[in-house]
Design a protein around this motif. Sequence first.
Motif, PDB file in Angstrom:
ATOM      1  N   UNK A 272       0.853  -1.189   0.000  1.00  0.00           N
ATOM      2  CA  UNK A 272       0.000   0.000   0.000  1.00  0.00           C
ATOM      3  C   UNK A 272       0.888   1.236   0.000  1.00  0.00           C
ATOM      4  N   UNK A 273       0.487   2.258  -0.741  1.00  0.00           N
ATOM      5  CA  UNK A 273       1.355   3.421  -0.922  1.00  0.00           C
ATOM      6  C   UNK A 273       1.107   4.525   0.097  1.00  0.00           C
ATOM      7  N   UNK A 274       0.141   4.328   0.989  1.00  0.00           N
ATOM      8  CA  UNK A 274      -0.111   5.300   2.055  1.00  0.00           C
ATOM      9  C   UNK A 274      -0.775   4.592   3.222  1.00  0.00           C
ATOM     10  N   UNK A 275      -0.743   5.229   4.377  1.00  0.00           N
ATOM     11  CA  UNK A 275      -1.417   4.674   5.554  1.00  0.00           C
ATOM     12  C   UNK A 275      -2.922   4.655   5.320  1.00  0.00           C
TER      13      UNK A 275
ATOM     14  N   UNK B  49       4.816   5.929  -2.629  1.00  0.00           N
ATOM     15  CA  UNK B  49       5.396   6.416  -3.873  1.00  0.00           C
ATOM     16  C   UNK B  49       6.550   7.345  -3.524  1.00  0.00           C
ATOM     17  N   UNK B  50       7.319   7.738  -4.532  1.00  0.00           N
ATOM     18  CA  UNK B  50       8.453   8.598  -4.254  1.00  0.00           C
ATOM     19  C   UNK B  50       8.597   9.711  -5.265  1.00  0.00           C
ATOM     20  N   UNK B  51       9.686  10.435  -5.142  1.00  0.00           N
ATOM     21  CA  UNK B  51      10.068  11.433  -6.140  1.00  0.00           C
ATOM     22  C   UNK B  51      11.568  11.294  -6.379  1.00  0.00           C
TER      23      UNK B  51
ATOM     24  N   UNK C 232       8.780  16.201   4.603  1.00  0.00           N
ATOM     25  CA  UNK C 232       8.647  15.188   5.640  1.00  0.00           C
ATOM     26  C   UNK C 232       7.774  14.032   5.155  1.00  0.00           C
ATOM     27  N   UNK C 233       8.306  12.816   5.230  1.00  0.00           N
ATOM     28  CA  UNK C 233       7.551  11.636   4.823  1.00  0.00           C
ATOM     29  C   UNK C 233       7.647  11.310   3.350  1.00  0.00           C
ATOM     30  N   UNK C 234       8.275  12.176   2.544  1.00  0.00           N
ATOM     31  CA  UNK C 234       8.425  11.930   1.111  1.00  0.00           C
ATOM     32  C   UNK C 234       9.783  11.268   0.871  1.00  0.00           C
ATOM     33  N   UNK C 235       9.785  10.198   0.081  1.00  0.00           N
ATOM     34  CA  UNK C 235      10.957   9.330  -0.067  1.00  0.00           C
ATOM     35  C   UNK C 235      11.441   9.361  -1.512  1.00  0.00           C
ATOM     36  N   UNK C 236      12.740   9.160  -1.712  1.00  0.00           N
ATOM     37  CA  UNK C 236      13.305   9.103  -3.055  1.00  0.00           C
ATOM     38  C   UNK C 236      12.974   7.758  -3.711  1.00  0.00           C
ATOM     39  N   UNK C 237      12.741   7.788  -5.034  1.00  0.00           N
ATOM     40  CA  UNK C 237      12.435   6.554  -5.764  1.00  0.00           C
ATOM     41  C   UNK C 237      13.555   5.518  -5.638  1.00  0.00           C
ATOM     42  N   UNK C 238      14.785   5.950  -5.491  1.00  0.00           N
ATOM     43  CA  UNK C 238      15.892   5.001  -5.327  1.00  0.00           C
ATOM     44  C   UNK C 238      15.692   4.150  -4.079  1.00  0.00           C
TER      45      UNK C 238
END
Length: 367
Positions: free
Chosen positions: A147-150, A171-173, A341-347
């Motif tokens: 799941x991509x979010x809580x 998901x990421x950026x 905050x809470x946003x993650x890199x695609x790597x």
Amino acid sequence: MKIAQICPRYFPDIGGVETHVKEISERLAKAGHDVEVITTDPTGKLNKRDTINGVKIIRFRSFAPGNAYYFAPQIYFYLKKHNYDVIHAHSYHALPALFAALGKRKRRFVFTPHYHRSGHTAFRNLLHKPYRFLGNIIFSRADTIICVSEYEKKLVESDFRVQGKTVKIPNGINFKEFEHLKRHQKKDEEKILLYVGRLEEYKGVQYIIQSLPELRDFRLRVVGKGPYEEELHEMAKDLGVSERVEWLKNLSRRELLECYASSDVFLMLSSHEAYGITVAEALAAGTPCVVAKGSALEEFVDGKNCVGIENPVTVKKVIKVIETLQKLEINEGEWNSGRLKGIVDWNDISVRIEKLYKDIEIIIQNK
């Protein structure tokens, strides 16, 4: 590993699922894995076989009334004929995931549902309850559900028997894209509202257009295409704001980043979202955001960089929140990781998914 990614649509089509699959597939291929994206093409205009950035793409013609369902049983027969270590299906709301589940056999099966609970139109919502039977088949056959979010995780655990199967991997950026992206300093007084995404009624673009007669200092940029586009054009014309709406599509990645950086407010007023990649990207570009509460978009709301609108969304609420947002003191300098905050890199996301694939094999062996 030989990995099959199954999704309804893929690049050059755009959208949240398409972006998710593209970002993880290309990174997994770069890490040395043999990755095939098995997808559909209702138009029949795209190449049936392609290779983009090391990822092999197989496209089957599908039946997709109203840009939905993407009925392509060929996916099932293709999976039966070919060997994979992992089959990873995406999107509960379209049939390719069902054909992937039926073609699982003894292979590892991962499912990322991007689950919204309801349909996006009255008709599709009507079909959603009987469709639940098919959805149960997909969830029951999955070894792990990402799941991509809580918010999405709670919906899935509430609606299906998935105890012990769910894991949250958002998901990421791509952080590098934003590190040296500078906010544009505009000399004129006119301010820019921005929407990026598919043009469907549930996305809420109509509320932004309907607010323009009262927001006289603003222009609107709409980036995207979809079945609601013609109606939105007519709406802008009827309200006398056509000259203040700019319609953009098929932008390069660099052009899209420039749109984020040159806008004053980004809006995503969707009633159904499992995550919200465009909101994360707008925040990374330093652009204040306005989102509708009641879906995973609410997880971005901090009252400053991102402001939420209570459901039901109305034109009056949109106007009020934009006027309020303009009065807040927001740092519009260069890229600032503090707002992410809470946003993650695609790597990082692809590494976590790769590890999950390997962990499933260990779990299966120990059963």
